[in-house]
Design a protein around this motif. Structure first.
Motif, PDB file in Angstrom:
ATOM      1  N   LEU A 263      -7.889   1.968  64.111  1.00 33.07           N
ATOM      2  CA  LEU A 263      -9.236   2.538  64.171  1.00 33.07           C
ATOM      3  C   LEU A 263      -9.257   3.783  65.045  1.00 33.07           C
ATOM      4  O   LEU A 263      -9.956   4.759  64.760  1.00 33.07           O
ATOM      5  CB  LEU A 263     -10.229   1.507  64.725  1.00 33.07           C
ATOM      6  N   TRP A 264      -8.471   3.761  66.100  1.00 36.14           N
ATOM      7  CA  TRP A 264      -8.472   4.869  67.060  1.00 36.14           C
ATOM      8  C   TRP A 264      -7.570   6.037  66.662  1.00 36.14           C
ATOM      9  O   TRP A 264      -7.829   7.183  67.058  1.00 36.14           O
ATOM     10  CB  TRP A 264      -7.985   4.356  68.415  1.00 36.14           C
ATOM     11  N   LEU A 265      -6.474   5.780  65.952  1.00 38.34           N
ATOM     12  CA  LEU A 265      -5.417   6.785  65.788  1.00 38.34           C
ATOM     13  C   LEU A 265      -5.906   8.171  65.373  1.00 38.34           C
ATOM     14  O   LEU A 265      -5.474   9.176  65.947  1.00 38.34           O
ATOM     15  CB  LEU A 265      -4.358   6.291  64.801  1.00 38.34           C
ATOM     16  N   PRO A 266      -6.782   8.295  64.372  1.00 40.55           N
ATOM     17  CA  PRO A 266      -7.176   9.653  63.978  1.00 40.55           C
ATOM     18  C   PRO A 266      -8.002  10.388  65.028  1.00 40.55           C
ATOM     19  O   PRO A 266      -8.152  11.614  64.947  1.00 40.55           O
ATOM     20  CB  PRO A 266      -8.020   9.420  62.705  1.00 40.55           C
ATOM     21  N   LEU A 273      -4.947  14.432  65.762  1.00 36.48           N
ATOM     22  CA  LEU A 273      -6.402  14.414  65.880  1.00 36.48           C
ATOM     23  C   LEU A 273      -7.058  14.913  64.590  1.00 36.48           C
ATOM     24  O   LEU A 273      -6.851  16.041  64.171  1.00 36.48           O
ATOM     25  CB  LEU A 273      -6.843  15.284  67.061  1.00 36.48           C
ATOM     26  N   GLY A 274      -7.843  14.035  63.957  1.00 35.80           N
ATOM     27  CA  GLY A 274      -8.551  14.412  62.735  1.00 35.80           C
ATOM     28  C   GLY A 274      -7.680  14.500  61.506  1.00 35.80           C
ATOM     29  O   GLY A 274      -8.148  14.916  60.436  1.00 35.80           O
ATOM     30  N   ASN A 275      -6.412  14.085  61.597  1.00 30.40           N
ATOM     31  CA  ASN A 275      -5.478  14.206  60.482  1.00 30.40           C
ATOM     32  C   ASN A 275      -5.955  13.361  59.295  1.00 30.40           C
ATOM     33  O   ASN A 275      -6.227  12.161  59.450  1.00 30.40           O
ATOM     34  CB  ASN A 275      -4.095  13.751  60.932  1.00 30.40           C
ATOM     35  N   PRO A 276      -6.052  13.957  58.085  1.00 29.87           N
ATOM     36  CA  PRO A 276      -6.545  13.201  56.928  1.00 29.87           C
ATOM     37  C   PRO A 276      -5.650  12.022  56.536  1.00 29.87           C
ATOM     38  O   PRO A 276      -6.142  11.008  56.050  1.00 29.87           O
ATOM     39  CB  PRO A 276      -6.596  14.249  55.808  1.00 29.87           C
ATOM     40  N   GLU A 277      -4.341  12.149  56.764  1.00 27.36           N
ATOM     41  CA  GLU A 277      -3.437  11.042  56.450  1.00 27.36           C
ATOM     42  C   GLU A 277      -3.718   9.852  57.367  1.00 27.36           C
ATOM     43  O   GLU A 277      -3.705   8.700  56.923  1.00 27.36           O
ATOM     44  CB  GLU A 277      -1.979  11.493  56.599  1.00 27.36           C
TER      45      GLU A 277
END
Length: 369
Positions: A263-266, A273-277
């Motif tokens: 849940l936190w990773l993006p 940070l904010g990476n679509p993958e």
């Protein structure tokens, strides 16, 4: 040798006061006592005999150590986290190594304190299964909870200068000391305990914040498979503990930690940070967890409640879909009936503990690192 004592606080003032009261019991004469207040909302009060360094902006544990230890003027720097309690004989035993020119640092493994709750009991019992001898030994890594280091060694390697991260400074400093040719000694002949007791949410927060940068880099550079191989290795001590008959509270802790991590990773600072993958993977992994928990509604309900206190509620959906990595990671627990045991015997116990047990906060609780 003159000894500088350095400790740290971020809303940990009760731990600091307790620590200052027991310092005379360590049998050392301190040249100075330094306290770094990491921008606590309520600053630690001025105290006679204590040099207090106050930060205007919260910097995190690695940076408080960098500043506090750099300010020390003694021949030896004794750095001790406010929530860490060495045995009364530990410091005198470890100080012997500061007289050996080939030794750069001394520290030890950290043993969790056992409280009334099942999680702290499990963490303590797991620490006793590690099989490390209760004797001094050469080490490659010393946790940052407690260090003895000669100031000439600290200055020779540049301390934690040029290290900008909030955490993992212990890995960085140990590597620099070893690369410079000095030995690290784990003075394990006398135990050192972590005084802080965490609830499930505090434990998950702490573990995820410490794992986040590594997990983020693994997903971006090696894909999901590499990240899950790391997670499987990380979960091995809990797995061994449970297969040896240990409390299945560690199974729930592993589930909560996995869900919170993805849940936190993006949203974690860093290259992801904010990476679509990572956003796609967040949806996929959390859906896989809910799919896994479909036959276990009480466990799913507890997970939903805990995550609602840990993450943005907008991220917590109950969409369920099969996910091979999640299924493979938890297959041994399904096959051996541990998930069913968690559902039928442990969820109610954990909910009851929330009302009956007293837990401590953690200095990483409100940080994204």
């Amino acid at each position: 040798m003159k000894i500088s004592f350095v400790t740290y606080t971020y809303n940990d003032h009760s731990f600091v006061r307790e620590l200052l009261n027991i310092l005379p019991g360590y049998g050392l004469n301190f040249h100075e006592i330094i306290l770094v207040d990491d921008a606590s909302p309520s600053p630690f009060p001025e105290t006679s005999g204590i040099k207090i360094m106050r930060l205007e902006k919260n910097a995190g544990p690695s940076q408080t150590k960098r500043l506090g230890m750099a300010a020390a003027t003694g021949d030896v720097i004794f750095s001790l986290d406010a929530d860490t309690r060495p045995h009364a004989k530990w410091a005198l035993n470890a100080m012997r190594y500061m007289a050996l020119p080939e030794v750069g640092m001394a520290g030890c493994r950290i043993i969790p304190s056992m409280g009334a709750d099942h999680l702290s009991k499990a963490l303590y019992r797991m620490s006793q299964m590690e099989g490390l001898p209760a004797e001094d030994r050469q080490a490659t890594f010393l946790p940052g909870n407690v260090w003895l280091i000669r100031r000439d060694v600290w200055r020779a390697v540049g301390g934690l200068d040029n290290y900008a991260n909030m955490i993992h400074g212990d890995f960085h400093l140990c590597m620099k000391v070893r690369q410079a040719g000095w030995k690290l000694v784990a003075a394990d002949a006398y135990p050192v305990y972590e005084r802080r007791r965490l609830n499930r949410e505090g434990y998950a927060r702490r573990e995820c914040r410490y794992m986040a940068s590594s997990a983020q880099a693994m997903v971006l550079n090696g894909g999901t498979a590499e990240c899950f191989a790391f997670l499987e290795k990380y979960m091995r001590p809990a797995k061994d503990y449970m297969f040896a008959g240990g409390d299945k509270v560690m199974l729930y802790a592993s589930l909560l930690r996995l869900a919170l991590l993805f849940l936190w990773l993006p949203d974690m600072p860093g290259p992801g940070l904010g990476n679509p993958e990572l956003r796609r993977l967040r949806a996929e992994i959390t859906a896989g967890i809910w799919y896994l928990l479909n036959p276990f509604p009480k466990t799913g309900s507890l997970l939903q409640d805990d995550l609602s206190n840990l993450a943005d509620s907008g991220l917590i959906t109950r969409e369920a879909a099969f996910q091979a990595d999640v299924e493979r990671l938890f297959a041994p627990y399904l096959e051996n009936g541990f998930m069913r045991e968690l559902e039928e015997q442990w969820v109610d116990k954990m909910r009851a503990e929330d009302k009956l047990c007293i837990f401590d906060g953690h200095y990483m609780s409100d940080r994204l690192v």
